[in-house]
Write a protein that holds these residues in place. Structure first.
Motif, PDB file in Angstrom:
ATOM      1  N   SER A 119       8.667 -27.158  19.179  1.00 56.16           N
ATOM      2  CA  SER A 119       8.618 -26.150  20.233  1.00 56.16           C
ATOM      3  C   SER A 119       8.096 -24.843  19.658  1.00 56.16           C
ATOM      4  O   SER A 119       8.010 -24.671  18.433  1.00 56.16           O
ATOM      5  CB  SER A 119      10.014 -25.928  20.816  1.00 56.16           C
ATOM      6  N   SER A 120       7.783 -23.909  20.542  1.00 59.35           N
ATOM      7  CA  SER A 120       7.358 -22.587  20.075  1.00 59.35           C
ATOM      8  C   SER A 120       8.464 -21.930  19.259  1.00 59.35           C
ATOM      9  O   SER A 120       8.200 -21.268  18.250  1.00 59.35           O
ATOM     10  CB  SER A 120       6.965 -21.708  21.263  1.00 59.35           C
ATOM     11  N   ALA A 121       9.725 -22.134  19.654  1.00 60.33           N
ATOM     12  CA  ALA A 121      10.845 -21.547  18.913  1.00 60.33           C
ATOM     13  C   ALA A 121      10.921 -22.093  17.496  1.00 60.33           C
ATOM     14  O   ALA A 121      11.283 -21.370  16.552  1.00 60.33           O
ATOM     15  CB  ALA A 121      12.156 -21.801  19.651  1.00 60.33           C
ATOM     16  N   ASP A 122      10.582 -23.378  17.327  1.00 56.24           N
ATOM     17  CA  ASP A 122      10.582 -23.963  15.989  1.00 56.24           C
ATOM     18  C   ASP A 122       9.589 -23.242  15.079  1.00 56.24           C
ATOM     19  O   ASP A 122       9.889 -22.948  13.918  1.00 56.24           O
ATOM     20  CB  ASP A 122      10.217 -25.448  16.052  1.00 56.24           C
ATOM     21  N   LEU A 123       8.413 -22.951  15.592  1.00 59.51           N
ATOM     22  CA  LEU A 123       7.392 -22.288  14.779  1.00 59.51           C
ATOM     23  C   LEU A 123       7.737 -20.821  14.544  1.00 59.51           C
ATOM     24  O   LEU A 123       7.430 -20.271  13.481  1.00 59.51           O
ATOM     25  CB  LEU A 123       6.017 -22.436  15.416  1.00 59.51           C
ATOM     26  N   VAL A 124       8.378 -20.178  15.523  1.00 60.81           N
ATOM     27  CA  VAL A 124       8.855 -18.808  15.313  1.00 60.81           C
ATOM     28  C   VAL A 124       9.866 -18.790  14.172  1.00 60.81           C
ATOM     29  O   VAL A 124       9.846 -17.898  13.308  1.00 60.81           O
ATOM     30  CB  VAL A 124       9.468 -18.239  16.605  1.00 60.81           C
ATOM     31  N   ALA A 125      10.753 -19.778  14.134  1.00 64.25           N
ATOM     32  CA  ALA A 125      11.755 -19.858  13.072  1.00 64.25           C
ATOM     33  C   ALA A 125      11.104 -20.037  11.705  1.00 64.25           C
ATOM     34  O   ALA A 125      11.679 -19.646  10.680  1.00 64.25           O
ATOM     35  CB  ALA A 125      12.723 -21.003  13.347  1.00 64.25           C
ATOM     36  N   GLU A 126       9.913 -20.632  11.681  1.00 67.55           N
ATOM     37  CA  GLU A 126       9.175 -20.808  10.430  1.00 67.55           C
ATOM     38  C   GLU A 126       8.337 -19.579  10.077  1.00 67.55           C
ATOM     39  O   GLU A 126       7.654 -19.586   9.050  1.00 67.55           O
ATOM     40  CB  GLU A 126       8.253 -22.024  10.549  1.00 67.55           C
ATOM     41  N   ALA A 127       8.361 -18.568  10.939  1.00 64.36           N
ATOM     42  CA  ALA A 127       7.552 -17.360  10.755  1.00 64.36           C
ATOM     43  C   ALA A 127       6.056 -17.683  10.740  1.00 64.36           C
ATOM     44  O   ALA A 127       5.265 -17.001  10.085  1.00 64.36           O
ATOM     45  CB  ALA A 127       7.949 -16.614   9.488  1.00 64.36           C
ATOM     46  N   ALA A 128       5.661 -18.721  11.491  1.00 64.18           N
ATOM     47  CA  ALA A 128       4.251 -19.093  11.574  1.00 64.18           C
ATOM     48  C   ALA A 128       3.501 -18.093  12.442  1.00 64.18           C
ATOM     49  O   ALA A 128       4.060 -17.527  13.392  1.00 64.18           O
ATOM     50  CB  ALA A 128       4.116 -20.493  12.157  1.00 64.18           C
ATOM     51  N   ALA A 148      10.305 -16.519  30.101  1.00 64.41           N
ATOM     52  CA  ALA A 148      10.489 -15.290  29.319  1.00 64.41           C
ATOM     53  C   ALA A 148      10.476 -15.601  27.828  1.00 64.41           C
ATOM     54  O   ALA A 148       9.857 -14.874  27.032  1.00 64.41           O
ATOM     55  CB  ALA A 148      11.793 -14.609  29.726  1.00 64.41           C
ATOM     56  N   ALA A 149      11.141 -16.685  27.426  1.00 68.33           N
ATOM     57  CA  ALA A 149      11.154 -17.073  26.012  1.00 68.33           C
ATOM     58  C   ALA A 149       9.769 -17.498  25.550  1.00 68.33           C
ATOM     59  O   ALA A 149       9.361 -17.210  24.411  1.00 68.33           O
ATOM     60  CB  ALA A 149      12.154 -18.214  25.804  1.00 68.33           C
ATOM     61  N   PHE A 150       9.016 -18.146  26.424  1.00 63.52           N
ATOM     62  CA  PHE A 150       7.664 -18.589  26.091  1.00 63.52           C
ATOM     63  C   PHE A 150       6.748 -17.394  25.829  1.00 63.52           C
ATOM     64  O   PHE A 150       5.975 -17.386  24.863  1.00 63.52           O
ATOM     65  CB  PHE A 150       7.121 -19.438  27.245  1.00 63.52           C
ATOM     66  N   PHE A 151       6.837 -16.376  26.675  1.00 64.79           N
ATOM     67  CA  PHE A 151       6.054 -15.157  26.456  1.00 64.79           C
ATOM     68  C   PHE A 151       6.454 -14.490  25.138  1.00 64.79           C
ATOM     69  O   PHE A 151       5.604 -14.058  24.357  1.00 64.79           O
ATOM     70  CB  PHE A 151       6.270 -14.175  27.605  1.00 64.79           C
ATOM     71  N   PHE A 152       7.749 -14.395  24.900  1.00 61.98           N
ATOM     72  CA  PHE A 152       8.257 -13.749  23.695  1.00 61.98           C
ATOM     73  C   PHE A 152       7.767 -14.479  22.441  1.00 61.98           C
ATOM     74  O   PHE A 152       7.271 -13.861  21.493  1.00 61.98           O
ATOM     75  CB  PHE A 152       9.787 -13.714  23.739  1.00 61.98           C
ATOM     76  N   ASP A 153       7.904 -15.808  22.454  1.00 71.21           N
ATOM     77  CA  ASP A 153       7.453 -16.601  21.308  1.00 71.21           C
ATOM     78  C   ASP A 153       5.946 -16.474  21.110  1.00 71.21           C
ATOM     79  O   ASP A 153       5.468 -16.391  19.966  1.00 71.21           O
ATOM     80  CB  ASP A 153       7.823 -18.074  21.506  1.00 71.21           C
TER      81      ASP A 153
END
Length: 232
Positions: A119-128, A148-153
């Motif tokens: 998910s996008s959150a997974d890649l955010v957690a990786e700092a990608a 909202a989370a999708f826009f943020f990510d």
């Protein structure tokens, strides 16, 4: 209320067959396979690539692109193919949290694309981070909190431009797709889910009211909205 009459309001309560974890897998794979044709005709990514992506690419400096919610992966493969044809360096990553989409996309032949079940959150957690972040037909699937989370990510993942393409709801779009999808509908969800997608999608005005500050909506041909964020 008739279906056409109901198009005056977004039908956020409807669900597409392919979003059901228990849906028929053969029909789902047939739907993924036919996305390639449908997206080629109506999604307009060739024009988006020409107008917004190609000017940012180089034949000497590598760039990166992330496709969020890639489904069958056809948009990611098309973007990689066009960039290679133009002699431009672009590394494409395509992700989808649905294991079924990942399995289908990763089996497809084509240019080098990195597929991941994520998910996008997974890649955010990786700092990608990526130079370009795109999605196709994802926005209308999400509820308000997910959107909202999708826009943020997207903002966190993007160091250049984010481009989210989706359907622009209208009676004409519904009528045209209802007829145009008949020849390719058999054995898939492509027609039923496509019509549901139109009913769930946003008008340009609704999308402008929904998008966070710093995003803009570009109305494009074939009943399309393109939501754009440029990293400053």
């Amino acid at each position: 209320m008739t279906v056409l009459g109901s198009l005056s309001r977004r039908a956020a309560d409807l669900q597409e067959y392919m979003d059901d974890p228990a849906c028929d897998r053969r029909r789902l794979d047939a739907t993924y396979a036919r996305f390639r044709l449908v997206n080629r005709i109506v999604a307009g990514w060739r024009g988006i690539y020409r107008d917004h992506i190609r000017p940012r690419l180089s034949d000497t400096m590598p760039s990166t692109l992330l496709d969020l919610g890639c489904g069958g992966g056809d948009v990611a493969r098309s973007l990689a193919t066009w960039a290679a044809h133009d002699g431009l360096q672009l590394a494409v990553t395509a992700i989808d949290p649905d294991e079924r989409a990942y399995e289908f996309a990763s089996r497809q032949p084509g240019p080098p694309v990195v597929y991941r079940q994520a998910s996008s959150a997974d890649l955010v957690a990786e700092a990608a981070r990526f130079d370009v972040v795109v999605s196709n037909h994802v926005l209308h699937h999400l509820d308000r909190e997910e959107l909202a989370a999708f826009f943020f990510d997207s903002e966190l993942l993007c160091r250049g431009i984010a481009l989210h393409g989706d359907i622009r709801r209208s009676r004409l779009a519904y009528a045209a797709y209802s007829l145009g999808s008949l020849p390719i509908a058999r054995g898939s969800f492509i027609r039923d889910d496509g019509l549901t997608s139109i009913r769930r999608s946003y008008t340009a005005k609704e999308l402008r009211a929904t998008a966070p500050l710093g995003w803009e909506v570009e109305e494009r041909p074939m009943f399309r909205n393109l939501l754009i964020h440029r990293e400053r």
